[in-house]
Design a protein around this motif. Structure first.
Motif, PDB file in Angstrom:
ATOM      1  N   GLU A 100       0.793  -1.234   0.000  1.00 48.77           N
ATOM      2  CA  GLU A 100       0.000   0.000   0.000  1.00 48.77           C
ATOM      3  C   GLU A 100       0.827   1.287   0.000  1.00 48.77           C
ATOM      4  O   GLU A 100       0.552   2.191  -0.804  1.00 48.77           O
ATOM      5  N   PRO A 101       1.858   1.449   0.855  1.00 49.64           N
ATOM      6  CA  PRO A 101       2.579   2.734   0.904  1.00 49.64           C
ATOM      7  C   PRO A 101       3.136   3.180  -0.448  1.00 49.64           C
ATOM      8  O   PRO A 101       2.987   4.343  -0.829  1.00 49.64           O
ATOM      9  N   ASP A 102       3.761   2.259  -1.181  1.00 51.67           N
ATOM     10  CA  ASP A 102       4.345   2.627  -2.476  1.00 51.67           C
ATOM     11  C   ASP A 102       3.263   2.984  -3.493  1.00 51.67           C
ATOM     12  O   ASP A 102       3.402   3.957  -4.249  1.00 51.67           O
ATOM     13  N   LEU A 103       2.167   2.209  -3.512  1.00 52.56           N
ATOM     14  CA  LEU A 103       1.095   2.482  -4.473  1.00 52.56           C
ATOM     15  C   LEU A 103       0.389   3.796  -4.175  1.00 52.56           C
ATOM     16  O   LEU A 103      -0.040   4.492  -5.098  1.00 52.56           O
ATOM     17  N   LEU A 104       0.268   4.151  -2.920  1.00 59.19           N
ATOM     18  CA  LEU A 104      -0.360   5.431  -2.589  1.00 59.19           C
ATOM     19  C   LEU A 104       0.472   6.598  -3.102  1.00 59.19           C
ATOM     20  O   LEU A 104      -0.070   7.648  -3.464  1.00 59.19           O
ATOM     21  N   LEU A 105       1.785   6.428  -3.151  1.00 59.98           N
ATOM     22  CA  LEU A 105       2.666   7.486  -3.648  1.00 59.98           C
ATOM     23  C   LEU A 105       2.612   7.628  -5.161  1.00 59.98           C
ATOM     24  O   LEU A 105       2.812   8.722  -5.690  1.00 59.98           O
ATOM     25  N   THR A 106       2.368   6.537  -5.866  1.00 57.64           N
ATOM     26  CA  THR A 106       2.438   6.573  -7.335  1.00 57.64           C
ATOM     27  C   THR A 106       1.071   6.662  -8.008  1.00 57.64           C
ATOM     28  O   THR A 106       0.989   6.695  -9.235  1.00 57.64           O
ATOM     29  N   THR A 107      -0.005   6.687  -7.214  1.00 60.00           N
ATOM     30  CA  THR A 107      -1.345   6.733  -7.810  1.00 60.00           C
ATOM     31  C   THR A 107      -2.151   7.898  -7.240  1.00 60.00           C
ATOM     32  O   THR A 107      -1.840   8.443  -6.179  1.00 60.00           O
TER      33      THR A 107
END
Length: 200
Positions: A100-107
């Motif tokens: 979740e943390p990485d996807l929240l940054l890129t989306t």
């Protein structure tokens, strides 16, 4: 005492309603990855606060902010990509927490639209319910309360007591859990007796 609580809950039951929200929108991936439209359904509990159709419920169900929708869409994407099902909640949370943390940054989320319906117990289970408009809601991260308005007259109002429950007070919790679709009659609220263990 448990019998008395259940009796009281039965008296309150006509005032308790099911709240269902449909959230649509697009999860845009800035890194050039998957971009997809989601249509998610969430359910919760509310109660009639006035005879002319005002309903009190949770803001996270009826009036989610973009930040919450973003998390919901990201978690749905993770669940799909990793074949995670909601029947194994703990493993889902572990997988979601990892990605979740990485996807929240890129989306980002775009074109978010929330539609809310209120179902009363005297409706047919296949009736989608009364269309509700959000009259007011608390800001994200505060008290998690929303007030809805439905087109209804002579609604059975839940009378709220003048004092707050204290630690160890016997209580009955009444409403619609997430698994209501598996219930024999999804429009009849569940009732669970217990005691207050903490207050905020």
């Amino acid at each position: 005492p448990a019998g008395n609580l259940r009796s009281a809950a039965l008296l309150a039951a006509p005032s308790i309603v099911s709240v269902d929200a449909q959230i649509t929108g697009r999860l845009h991936d800035a890194s050039g990855g998957q971009e997809k439209t989601y249509d998610l359904g969430f359910g919760g509990t509310g109660f009639f606060a006035s005879s002319d159709g005002y309903v009190v419920t949770a803001a996270h169900v009826a009036a989610p902010g973009d930040e919450q929708v973003h998390i919901d869409f990201v978690d749905q994407r993770i669940d799909e990509e990793h074949h995670c099902t909601r029947t194994s909640t703990e493993s889902c949370r572990t997988v979601e927490g990892q990605y979740e943390p990485d996807l929240l940054l890129t989306t980002t989320v775009q074109n978010v639209h929330v539609t809310v319906y209120v179902q009363t117990q005297d409706m047919s289970p296949d009736n989608v319910g009364l269309h509700a408009v959000v009259a007011a809601s608390s800001p994200s991260g505060t008290k998690d309360v929303a007030v809805l308005k439905v087109d209804m007259h002579d609604a059975p109002v839940l009378i709220v007591g003048p004092s707050l429950a204290t630690i160890d007070t016997p209580v009955a919790v009444e409403g619609y859990p997430e698994s209501k679709q598996d219930a024999p009659d999804p429009l009849i609220p569940t009732v669970t007796a217990g005691r207050v263990t903490d207050t905020r």
